[in-house]
Design a protein around this motif. Structure first.
Motif, PDB file in Angstrom:
ATOM      1  N   LEU A 177       6.321   4.377   0.403  1.00  0.00           N
ATOM      2  CA  LEU A 177       7.158   5.239   1.179  1.00  0.00           C
ATOM      3  C   LEU A 177       8.086   4.658   1.888  1.00  0.00           C
ATOM      4  CD1 LEU A 177       4.473   7.557   3.045  1.00  0.00           C
ATOM      5  CD2 LEU A 177       6.056   8.309   1.078  1.00  0.00           C
ATOM      6  N   GLU A 178       8.211   3.562   2.442  1.00  0.00           N
ATOM      7  CA  GLU A 178       9.232   2.524   2.850  1.00  0.00           C
ATOM      8  C   GLU A 178      10.300   2.203   1.754  1.00  0.00           C
ATOM      9  OE1 GLU A 178      10.146   1.916   6.116  1.00  0.00           O
ATOM     10  OE2 GLU A 178       8.294   3.219   7.044  1.00  0.00           O
ATOM     11  N   ASP A 210       0.750  -1.368  -0.058  1.00  0.00           N
ATOM     12  CA  ASP A 210      -0.099   0.112   0.055  1.00  0.00           C
ATOM     13  C   ASP A 210       0.988   1.298  -0.089  1.00  0.00           C
ATOM     14  OD1 ASP A 210       0.934   0.404   2.545  1.00  0.00           O
ATOM     15  OD2 ASP A 210      -0.950   0.138   3.512  1.00  0.00           O
ATOM     16  N   SER A 211       0.131   2.381   0.256  1.00  0.00           N
ATOM     17  CA  SER A 211       0.868   3.757  -0.246  1.00  0.00           C
ATOM     18  C   SER A 211       2.005   4.097   1.013  1.00  0.00           C
ATOM     19  CB  SER A 211      -0.051   4.752   0.341  1.00  0.00           C
ATOM     20  OG  SER A 211      -0.993   4.690   1.267  1.00  0.00           O
ATOM     21  N   ILE A 212       1.798   3.409   2.456  1.00  0.00           N
ATOM     22  CA  ILE A 212       2.918   3.473   3.243  1.00  0.00           C
ATOM     23  C   ILE A 212       4.012   2.530   2.870  1.00  0.00           C
ATOM     24  CG2 ILE A 212       3.434   2.923   5.834  1.00  0.00           C
ATOM     25  CD1 ILE A 212       0.472   3.530   6.525  1.00  0.00           C
ATOM     26  N   ASP A 213       3.802   1.414   2.397  1.00  0.00           N
ATOM     27  CA  ASP A 213       4.955   0.458   1.905  1.00  0.00           C
ATOM     28  C   ASP A 213       5.736   1.202   1.019  1.00  0.00           C
ATOM     29  OD1 ASP A 213       4.307  -1.662   3.520  1.00  0.00           O
ATOM     30  OD2 ASP A 213       2.467  -2.015   2.005  1.00  0.00           O
TER      31      ASP A 213
END
Lengths: 582, 85
Positions: free
Chosen positions: B46-47, B41-44
Motif C-alpha cells: 500500500l505504501e 508485506d501487504s502494508i508495504d
C-alpha cells in the motif's frame, strides 16, 4: 473453595443510526433494515463514502443528553446509553461492588484536530473517568483498548472479574465516533467498500464504516437477572502471531479463542445455535473466519454477521452485536446476514440467509482485529459455565525495566545508552545488542520498539516454547495508548493537497499493536489484553491480579504482564514474566 | 533507467523505513515480497502505491495490477517509464 458465580446479562442499550435503544435497533435488524447510507461530509472524508452513523438530533429527547452539553460528544453518548441501561435495573453505581469497564479504540480522538500536543481529555482513562464519575463510581474504571475485539474482550474481562468474585456487577460501555481519523485510515488500507458491505459473499470487497455506542450490564446477583435468564457463560482471547494487519492464513488463532470460550462455557458443538462472527466483509477477515469455524467443527451452525446493518462500529461492535444476539435469544428470531448472496469463503460455512423464528439457546460471538487479536464469548440461556478454581498467586521468573536510556534485567543494569542518544538511537542500539537483525523492527512505531525490546530482554534465555502455542499470555498496560502515533497520523491527514494518509502509520494507532508485534516475534498465541489506565500504578492495581486469575484457571502457563508507555520522547517500560506458584 | 532504479531504491528505503538496508543491498531483479529478497508485506504494498503517486503522479487502479508491478525494482521502473506523463 471454588467460586460458584454465574454471570447474568441484566440490562442493555444500543445507540446507533437505527435507534436510541435496544428495541429499536433490534427491530431494524429483524425488519432487515440497514443503517448504512451515503455520507457526504468533507469534514469526515474528501469524497462521499458509505457509513452508518448516529444522528445527534435523535438524542435531544433525552434529558441526560441535554444536561451533559458541556462534555465531549462520545462521553455524552456513553452517559446517555449507560443511563438508559441503568434505568432498567436496580444497580447502585456508587457501590464498591460495581466496576465500570470501557471498550473504545480511539475515544476523544477528535481533540487532536489542529493540536500540537495531546489535550488531557484525549487520554482514554480521562474519558472513562469522566463518564464513570457521572454515575458516582467508587472504583477506578478499566479501559480495554484492544482494536476491534475491544467490545468482546471487555466482556471476557467482566466474566473473569465477576466469576472470581472481585466485583458483583460490571457496567460495560463501548463506543467510538465516526471521525476523519479512522475513516482516512481504513480508506488508506483500501478496506472500505464502495457498496454496502457483503459479509462472506463472493463479491465482497471491503467493510462499511459504522458508529455506535452500547452498554451491557452484567451481574452475579440472581435477583437482578430477570425472568428469562441470559448468561455470559465463557470467554477467551488469543493472538494469530502472524501479521499486525493481515489476519491468520490458517484461522488457528480465532479457533483457539472459540475453543477456549466454549470449554469455559461447557458448550459442545451441538449446543451452538448461532455464530455471530466479526464478518467485516474484507476479503481476508471473512476467509480467516471460515477457516476458524471449520477448525472448530461449527460449519453447519448458522453464521451471522451484523455488519450489513450497523457497519463496523469499532470499539462498540463487540458489545453492540452481543446485545443484538441477546435480543435474538429473547425474541426467538434468527436474522439473516444482510447483503450476502453467494458464498465466497474457502470453508463451506452455513451463512444465515433468511430472518425468521428460531429456538436460540446458545450463541457464539466472536471478533478479530488489527494486531492479530481474537476474542470469543458464549451467550446462553442454559449454560452457566465452569466454576473458577481458587487463586494460588504467582512467582516472578524475570523482570525487565527500561527507563532513562537504561535497561535493567532482574534488577541489574544490562544495557546503557549513550548520553547523546535520542530515543530512536537508544532503542535501536539496545535491540541490536541482544537480537539478530529483524526487518520488522525499523518499521515499528516507538511504543512497539519499546515494548518489543523490553520483551526481548525479559525473555532472554527463557524456554517459553515449552509452554505450548497458547501457553503464554500477554497482558500489557499503558497510559498514553497510541497517542504518539495518533498525532503523526493526525498531522498527515491535516495536509489536504495531496491527501495521503499512510497505512504504515495508521496501523500503529492502536496500543495493542505492541502485543501483536511481541506475539509475532515470539509466536505467542495465548490470551491478550491491552489496558489503558491513568498511570503505571493504576495498571499495577489491576493486571497482576488478572494474570493470577488466568494462571489459576490454566488459561496460561506463563504471563508477561506489565507496563509500556511512550509519548513524545517520554517513555517507560516495566515487564514481568510470571508463573503460577507451585 | 539506471538513475531511475537508484532513485527508486532510495525512495523505497525512505518511505518504507528500511533503516538497516542500503541501496547497494537491493538487487533490482530480486523479488520485493515473500521470504526472499526484501521480504515486504501487504502494508508495504500500500505504501508503494502511495510512493508512485507521490513521486511520479502515477495511480495504480487495480490491486491485482499492483502485484505484477511490484514484483521487483526493475518491474516498478519499467512501469514508471511506460506510464509517466
Amino acid at each position: 473453595m471454588e467460586s460458584a458465580k454465574i454471570v447474568y446479562a441484566i440490562a442493555d442499550n444500543i445507540i446507533s443510526g437505527l435507534g436510541s435503544d435496544t428495541t429499536a435497533n433490534a427491530d431494524s435488524v429483524f425488519a432487515e433494515k440497514t443503517g448504512i447510507g451515503l455520507v457526504d461530509d468533507k469534514r469526515l472524508y474528501p469524497e462521499p463514502f458509505l457509513a452508518q452513523h448516529i444522528n445527534d438530533n435523535d438524542l435531544e429527547e433525552s434529558a441526560i443528553y441535554r444536561q451533559t452539553a458541556n462534555m465531549h460528544r462520545l462521553e455524552r453518548l456513553m452517559i446517555t446509553s449507560a443511563s438508559k441501561a441503568l434505568s432498567q435495573t436496580a444497580v447502585d453505581t456508587r457501590s464498591d461492588n460495581v466496576v465500570f469497564i470501557f471498550s473504545t479504540t480511539k475515544g476523544n480522538i477528535r481533540l487532536l484536530e489542529g493540536s500540537e500536543k495531546v489535550p488531557n481529555d484525549a487520554f482514554l482513562d480521562q474519558l472513562a473517568k469522566r463518564v464513570a464519575n457521572f454515575f458516582g463510581a467508587a472504583n477506578t474504571p478499566l479501559v480495554i483498548s484492544n482494536a476491534c475485539i475491544s467490545g468482546v474482550l471487555a466482556q471476557v474481562t467482566a466474566i473473569r472479574l465477576l466469576k472470581s468474585g472481585k466485583y458483583a456487577t460490571a457496567v460495560i460501555i463501548g463506543g467510538d465516533e465516526l471521525t476523519e481519523f479512522v475513516i482516512s485510515g481504513f480508506e488508506s488500507f483500501q478496506s472500505v467498500s464502495a457498496k454496502p458491505c457483503k459479509p462472506y459473499d463472493a463479491n465482497r470487497d471491503g467493510l462499511s464504516m459504522g458508529e455506535g455506542v452500547a452498554t451491557l450490564i452484567v451481574s452475579t446477583d440472581p435477583s437482578l437477572a430477570g425472568e428469562q435468564r441470559i448468561m455470559l457463560a465463557g470467554g477467551a482471547s488469543s493472538n494469530d502471531a502472524n501479521h499486525i494487519s493481515g489476519p491468520s492464513r490458517t484461522g488457528d488463532g480465532l479457533f483457539f479463542a472459540i475453543q477456549n470460550a466454549m470449554a469455559e462455557a461447557e458448550a459442545e458443538i451441538s449446543d451452538i445455535d448461532l455464530i455471530d462472527a466479526h464478518g467485516t466483509a474484507t476479503p481476508y477477515n471473512d476467509e480467516m473466519e471460515s477457516k476458524a469455524i471449520g477448525l472448530a467443527g461449527l460449519n453447519e451452525v448458522p453464521l451471522l454477521s451484523l455488519k450489513g446493518y450497523f457497519g463496523h462500529t469499532l470499539g462498540a461492535s463487540g458489545l453492540l452485536e452481543t446485545i443484538i444476539c441477546i435480543e435474538c435469544i429473547r425474541r426467538g428470531i434468527r436474522p439473516r446476514t444482510l447483503n450476502f448472496e453467494q458464498l465466497g469463503v474457502p470453508v463451506n460455512v452455513n451463512v444465515s440467509t433468511s430472518t425468521g423464528p428460531a429456538k436460540l439457546r446458545t450463541i457464539l460471538k466472536t471478533a478479530s482485529g488489527f494486531g492479530g487479536c481474537n476474542a470469543a464469548i458464549v451467550i446462553s440461556t442454559e449454560k452457566s459455565g465452569k466454576l473458577y478454581p481458587p487463586e494460588t498467586g504467582s512467582t516472578t521468573i524475570s523482570t525487565c525495566t527500561i527507563a532513562d536510556k537504561k535497561i535493567w534485567r532482574n534488577g541489574d543494569t544490562v544495557y546503557t545508552g549513550n548520553d547523546s542518544d535520542d530515543f530512536g538511537q537508544f532503542i535501536r542500539g539496545a535491540f541490536k545488542a541482544i537480537a539478530q537483525p529483524y526487518m520488522k523492527f525499523s518499521k515499528m512505531d516507538d511504543l512497539c520498539k519499546l515494548a518489543l525490546t523490553a520483551a526481548e530482554y525479559l525473555t532472554e534465555g527463557e524456554n517459553l516454547a515449552d509452554c505450548g502455542e497458547e501457553g503464554v499470555a500477554l497482558l500489557l498496560g499503558c497510559r498514553a495508548s497510541s497517542l504518539d502515533t495518533d498525532l503523526r497520523h493526525q498531522k498527515v491527514i491535516e495536509v489536504k493537497e495531496p491527501y495521503m494518509p499512510s497505512p504504515a502509520i495508521f496501523v500503529y494507532t492502536l496500543a495493542n499493536i505492541m502485543q501483536g508485534e511481541i506475539c509475532i516475534r515470539h509466536k505467542f498465541k495465548g490470551e491478550n489484553l491491552c489496558l489503558v489506565a491513568g498511570s503505571k500504578e493504576e495498571c499495577e492495581n489491576f493486571l497482576p491480579g488478572y494474570a493470577d486469575l488466568l494462571l489459576a484457571e490454566g488459561r496460561a502457563k506463563k504471563c508477561i504482564v506489565g507496563y509500556a508507555d511512550f509519548l513524545q520522547g517520554k517513555y517507560e517500560a516495566e515487564l514481568k514474566l510470571i508463573e503460577k506458584k507451585p | 533507467m539506471d538513475n531511475l532504479i537508484e532513485q527508486l531504491k532510495q525512495q523505497i528505503i525512505d518511505e518504507l523505513n528500511l533503516e538497516e538496508t542500503t541501496p547497494a543491498d537491493i538487487d533490482p531483479a530480486a523479488p520485493l515480497f515473500g521470504d526472499k529478497g526484501l521480504g515486504l508485506d501487504s502494508i508495504d504494498a500500500l505504501e508503494l502505491v502511495m510512493l508512485l503517486e507521490k513521486y511520479y503522479g502515477i495511480k495504480i487502479p487495480e490491486p491485482k495490477q499492483a502485484k505484477e508491478v511490484f514484483t521487483s525494482v526493475n518491474s516498478i521502473a519499467e512501469y514508471i517509464k511506460a506510464n509517466k506523463k
